[in-house]
Design an enzyme around this catalytic site. Structure first.
Site, PDB file in Angstrom:
ATOM      1  CE  LYS A  26     -11.568 -10.216  34.165  1.00 52.59           C
ATOM      2  NZ  LYS A  26     -11.560 -10.322  32.689  1.00 52.59           N
ATOM      3  CG  PHE A  72     -15.293  -8.482  23.585  1.00 50.68           C
ATOM      4  CD1 PHE A  72     -14.973  -7.872  24.792  1.00 50.68           C
ATOM      5  CD2 PHE A  72     -14.319  -8.488  22.577  1.00 50.68           C
ATOM      6  CE1 PHE A  72     -13.738  -7.282  24.998  1.00 50.68           C
ATOM      7  CE2 PHE A  72     -13.078  -7.890  22.777  1.00 50.68           C
ATOM      8  CZ  PHE A  72     -12.789  -7.281  23.990  1.00 50.68           C
ATOM      9  NE  ARG A 100      -1.489  -8.466  31.020  1.00 51.93           N
ATOM     10  CZ  ARG A 100      -2.605  -8.218  30.325  1.00 51.93           C
ATOM     11  NH1 ARG A 100      -3.652  -7.660  30.934  1.00 51.93           N
ATOM     12  NH2 ARG A 100      -2.699  -8.530  29.063  1.00 51.93           N
ATOM     13  CB  THR A 106      -7.062 -12.725  26.916  1.00 50.53           C
ATOM     14  OG1 THR A 106      -6.079 -11.703  27.068  1.00 50.53           O
ATOM     15  CG2 THR A 106      -8.440 -12.138  27.093  1.00 50.53           C
ATOM     16  NE  ARG A 120      -7.197 -13.670  32.426  1.00 52.40           N
ATOM     17  CZ  ARG A 120      -6.869 -12.563  31.767  1.00 52.40           C
ATOM     18  NH1 ARG A 120      -5.930 -12.604  30.825  1.00 52.40           N
ATOM     19  NH2 ARG A 120      -7.479 -11.426  32.036  1.00 52.40           N
ATOM     20  CG  ASN A 130     -10.557 -13.701  31.381  1.00 51.18           C
ATOM     21  OD1 ASN A 130     -11.121 -13.077  32.278  1.00 51.18           O
ATOM     22  ND2 ASN A 130      -9.902 -13.113  30.399  1.00 51.18           N
ATOM     23  CG  HIS A 133      -8.261  -6.687  35.154  1.00 54.34           C
ATOM     24  ND1 HIS A 133      -8.301  -6.365  33.815  1.00 54.34           N
ATOM     25  CD2 HIS A 133      -7.597  -5.671  35.777  1.00 54.34           C
ATOM     26  CE1 HIS A 133      -7.705  -5.188  33.646  1.00 54.34           C
ATOM     27  NE2 HIS A 133      -7.271  -4.748  34.811  1.00 54.34           N
TER      28      HIS A 133
END
Ligand code: GDP
Ligand code: MG
Length: 217
Positions: A26, A72, A100, A106, A120, A130, A133
């Site tokens: 991100k 959000f 994951r 998250t 993260r 964070n 993804h």
């Protein structure tokens, strides 16, 4: 040894399923992209495809459409379109759940407490920024990989017995003949020689050339 033991010894090795998943670095984590890619490769993933893109707000909304209507959502869309992101199509066995796990929870606060080695925890800032993804299911992985890489082939890769059967049926017989000839000839450039031999002896090549036989006058 009992019959049962013998049956056990004859069992095929467990099937390993190679999956694809979508990773996004991100905007706030793009500055750490090199480090993150090293971790990805050291964790047994192959990077199949990679793109650096600056999403428009419309593209970010489409990507996160499942969250449309949540409080959000507008700020998530603004964040994901605030700068370039790096999208990566990753592959390994059980890629979706492994990625994951590596990404972590998250919420970065939770990640730092419960999974301090997760990406993260290392590269994220808060619940929204964070850092990374990861697709959350097989269906979303297929859709998300296609979102960023529309030309990619997402049919399952043949592995294990399926791959061995495929090679045994369609490649090995020809390849073995070619390798036998190669060992007899020992040419200067064996790779080019073998490539030429395979083209010349490709069983899928039409056997009969189009020829015109003139009718007798
Ligand atoms: P993920 O699958 O772990 O990425 O989490 P979700 O699918 O639930 O949410 C998608 C993304 O929206 C998250 O990665 C965060 O960037 C953001 N997000 C999730 N929950 C919140 C929240 O409560 N507040 C804000 N501001 N952003 C959130
Ligand atoms: Mg999600």
């Amino acid at each position: 040894m009992t019959g049962d033991d013998e049956a056990h010894l004859r069992m095929d090795p467990p099937q390993i399923y190679v999956e694809r998943t979508l990773a996004i670095i991100k905007p706030d984590a793009v500055k750490h992209a090199e480090e993150i890619e090293d971790i990805i490769l050291n964790s047994g993933f192959t990077i199949l495809q990679k793109r650096r893109v600056h999403l428009t707000p419309e593209q970010a909304s489409e990507f996160y459409v499942e969250h449309y209507g949540k409080l959000f959502f507008p700020s998530l869309v603004a964040y994901m379109s605030s700068g370039p992101v790096i999208a990566l199509a990753l592959a390994r066995e059980n890629a979706i759940s492994h990625w994951r796990m590596l990404v972590g929870p998250t919420s970065v606060t939770e990640a730092k407490e419960t999974h301090p080695d997760s990406l993260r925890a290392l590269y994220g800032t808060d619940q929204q920024r964070n850092g990374l993804h990861g697709s959350d299911s097989y269906t979303s992985a297929e859709w998300e990989v296609r979102f960023f890489f529309p030309d990619s082939i997402v049919e399952p890769i043949a592995v294990g017995q399926a791959a061995r059967d495929y090679l045994a049926r369609s490649v090995n017989p020809t390849l073995l003949k070619g390798l036998t000839q190669l060992c007899k000839k020992k040419p200067d450039d064996p790779v080019v020689w073998l490539a030429d031999w395979l083209l010349e002896n490709n069983p899928n090549k039409p056997r009969v050339k189009d020829t015109f036989v003139e009718e007798p006058k």
